[in-house]
Scaffold this motif. Structure first.
Motif, PDB file in Angstrom:
ATOM      1  N   PRO A 112     -45.695 -16.446  54.584  1.00  0.00           N
ATOM      2  CA  PRO A 112     -44.243 -16.517  54.390  1.00  0.00           C
ATOM      3  C   PRO A 112     -43.817 -17.835  53.752  1.00  0.00           C
ATOM      4  O   PRO A 112     -44.459 -18.875  53.952  1.00  0.00           O
ATOM      5  CB  PRO A 112     -43.698 -16.389  55.818  1.00  0.00           C
ATOM      6  N   ASP A 172     -51.618  -7.386  43.247  1.00  0.00           N
ATOM      7  CA  ASP A 172     -51.129  -7.736  44.588  1.00  0.00           C
ATOM      8  C   ASP A 172     -50.439  -9.094  44.593  1.00  0.00           C
ATOM      9  O   ASP A 172     -50.357  -9.737  45.642  1.00  0.00           O
ATOM     10  CB  ASP A 172     -52.297  -7.763  45.579  1.00  0.00           C
ATOM     11  N   GLY A 204     -41.459 -13.152  49.307  1.00  0.00           N
ATOM     12  CA  GLY A 204     -40.901 -12.149  50.204  1.00  0.00           C
ATOM     13  C   GLY A 204     -41.377 -12.317  51.639  1.00  0.00           C
ATOM     14  O   GLY A 204     -42.409 -12.941  51.917  1.00  0.00           O
ATOM     15  N   ALA A 205     -40.633 -11.712  52.562  1.00  0.00           N
ATOM     16  CA  ALA A 205     -40.964 -11.809  53.986  1.00  0.00           C
ATOM     17  C   ALA A 205     -42.262 -11.091  54.322  1.00  0.00           C
ATOM     18  O   ALA A 205     -42.883 -11.379  55.355  1.00  0.00           O
ATOM     19  CB  ALA A 205     -39.826 -11.241  54.814  1.00  0.00           C
ATOM     20  N   ASP A 206     -42.699 -10.142  53.470  1.00  0.00           N
ATOM     21  CA  ASP A 206     -43.910  -9.384  53.749  1.00  0.00           C
ATOM     22  C   ASP A 206     -45.148  -9.982  53.092  1.00  0.00           C
ATOM     23  O   ASP A 206     -46.218  -9.368  53.098  1.00  0.00           O
ATOM     24  CB  ASP A 206     -43.744  -7.938  53.279  1.00  0.00           C
ATOM     25  N   SER A 207     -45.046 -11.173  52.516  1.00  0.00           N
ATOM     26  CA  SER A 207     -46.198 -11.806  51.885  1.00  0.00           C
ATOM     27  C   SER A 207     -47.167 -12.325  52.941  1.00  0.00           C
ATOM     28  O   SER A 207     -46.815 -12.495  54.107  1.00  0.00           O
ATOM     29  CB  SER A 207     -45.752 -12.955  50.982  1.00  0.00           C
ATOM     30  N   VAL A 208     -48.398 -12.583  52.527  1.00  0.00           N
ATOM     31  CA  VAL A 208     -49.425 -13.055  53.453  1.00  0.00           C
ATOM     32  C   VAL A 208     -49.003 -14.359  54.111  1.00  0.00           C
ATOM     33  O   VAL A 208     -49.134 -14.540  55.322  1.00  0.00           O
ATOM     34  CB  VAL A 208     -50.760 -13.242  52.711  1.00  0.00           C
ATOM     35  N   GLU A 223     -37.314 -13.860  43.431  1.00  0.00           N
ATOM     36  CA  GLU A 223     -38.402 -13.072  42.856  1.00  0.00           C
ATOM     37  C   GLU A 223     -38.501 -13.291  41.354  1.00  0.00           C
ATOM     38  O   GLU A 223     -39.594 -13.260  40.790  1.00  0.00           O
ATOM     39  CB  GLU A 223     -38.183 -11.585  43.165  1.00  0.00           C
ATOM     40  N   SER A 228     -47.340 -10.145  44.439  1.00  0.00           N
ATOM     41  CA  SER A 228     -46.174 -10.335  45.321  1.00  0.00           C
ATOM     42  C   SER A 228     -46.602 -10.460  46.773  1.00  0.00           C
ATOM     43  O   SER A 228     -46.066 -11.277  47.530  1.00  0.00           O
ATOM     44  CB  SER A 228     -45.193  -9.175  45.158  1.00  0.00           C
ATOM     45  N   TYR A 229     -47.591  -9.659  47.165  1.00  0.00           N
ATOM     46  CA  TYR A 229     -48.061  -9.691  48.548  1.00  0.00           C
ATOM     47  C   TYR A 229     -48.826 -10.977  48.851  1.00  0.00           C
ATOM     48  O   TYR A 229     -48.712 -11.540  49.940  1.00  0.00           O
ATOM     49  CB  TYR A 229     -48.954  -8.479  48.804  1.00  0.00           C
TER      50      TYR A 229
END
Length: 340
Positions: A55, A41, A49-53, A78, A43-44
């Motif tokens: 920003p 996980d 990215g805009a979808d990360s925990v 990235e 990347s998250y």
């Protein structure tokens, strides 16, 4: 012994060489475990990215507010994120197995700090101690044991002037003492804070701690907090141990027992509360107090191995270094080294 002889002895004999090598290896393993446990996980949790925990924009604001830094703040690419993250994995692995020397250890400290700063929601307190201890480890000869040497560092050191090489042992001992002092401060400050709390004074703190859902071990924690005697003994023994830890370390005959009790204490924290990284970090730093005990255990293991080998049919007697002087021999000075 005169003061001059005491100082000369402290400056010429490295202390806790085996223990501090164990500290380096275990701290590297804790960092590697942190990377791998979040690898799927990454990347998250840490990515730009805009979808990360968290920003990237908010992350930059936090860094600026704290006046800190992180390699992950340098770019939103990235590719950059993946490169830095995987470099961190490789550095942690290298420190664990003992490859690369102090340069890789320093890189590991910077990369791990950067990751901690990127996402602080998963930290449990062990990260603070690790970031304090790693600079002290850079002063020590923590690659003397549990490591693979290419000989490059030895050749480089051999080309240095003798006066510079002579600083190696004093700096090593200074680093060991700095880690020991830091550990004593951690224990004493934690103990004094607990003494001021009402639940620690009335002996019920363990009851409330073990009922916190995040720190509860199903099926076992209830056996402890439902037993009044265990709660009472656990609460008061914890406070007494933390406050008087430095006294146990200063007495050579009590030093290995104090360190062993500390390790058992943090093993229980890791099992019952799930604070694995914190527990392993504390255990890693406790190893410097067990250096002589570890040396004796290693010598005994070598002896038993040789006796077993000689009893095997067709075995050829070999010469071992079990009688060679250990680098962890106790020095007649008040250093964090278990007495023989």
């Amino acid at each position: 012994m005169s003061i001059k002889k005491t100082i000369d002895s402290a400056a010429s004999r490295p202390v806790a060489a085996l223990g501090v090598s164990g500290t380096r290896a275990l701290l590297g393993f804790v960092g590697l475990m942190y990377y791998l446990s979040h690898y799927g996980d990454r990347s998250y949790l840490f990515g730009p990215g805009a979808d990360s925990v968290l920003p990237h924009r908010l992350f930059l604001e936090q860094i600026q507010e704290k006046g800190s830094f992180s390699l992950y703040a340098w770019s939103t690419s990235e590719v950059w994120f993946e490169a830095v993250f995987h470099l961190g994995v490789l550095a942690a692995l290298a420190v664990t197995v003992g490859v690369g020397g102090r340069a890789v250890l320093a890189a590991h400290g910077i990369l791990l700090w950067s990751l901690y700063e990127r996402q602080s929601a998963f930290l449990d307190g062990g990260d603070n101690l690790a970031q304090l201890v790693i600079p002290f480890l850079l002063l020590t000869n923590c690659y003397q044991n549990f490591s693979f040497s290419s000989g490059v560092a030895d050749r480089v050191v051999g080309r240095l002037p003798g006066s510079v090489r002579a600083l190696g042992v004093p700096l090593h001992n200074l680093g060991v003492v700095a880690i020991a002092v830091q550990m004593c401060l951690v224990y004493v400050v934690s103990g004094l804070y607990k003494v001021q709390g009402d639940v620690w004074q009335d002996g019920t703190a363990l009851f409330y701690i073990m009922r916190v859902p995040e720190f509860e071990l199903p099926g076992l924690s209830n056996l402890v907090y439902n037993n009044d005697l265990l709660v009472f003994l656990g609460t008061y023994s914890t406070t007494l141990f933390l406050v008087y830890f430095p006294m146990g370390i200063l007495v050579p005959s009590l030093r290995p027992w104090t360190a062993a009790a500390s390790i058992a204490f943090h093993v229980s924290i890791g099992v019952f509360m799930g604070l694995t990284a914190f527990a392993l970090t504390m255990i890693a730093c406790d190893l410097i107090f067990l250096s002589s005990a570890l040396s004796r255990a290693r010598k005994l293991a070598r002896t038993l191995r040789e006796r077993w080998t000689q009893k095997q049919p067709g075995s050829i007697p070999t010469v071992t270094d079990q009688d060679a002087p250990e680098s962890d021999a106790p020095a007649p000075v008040p250093v964090p080294q278990a007495a023989r």
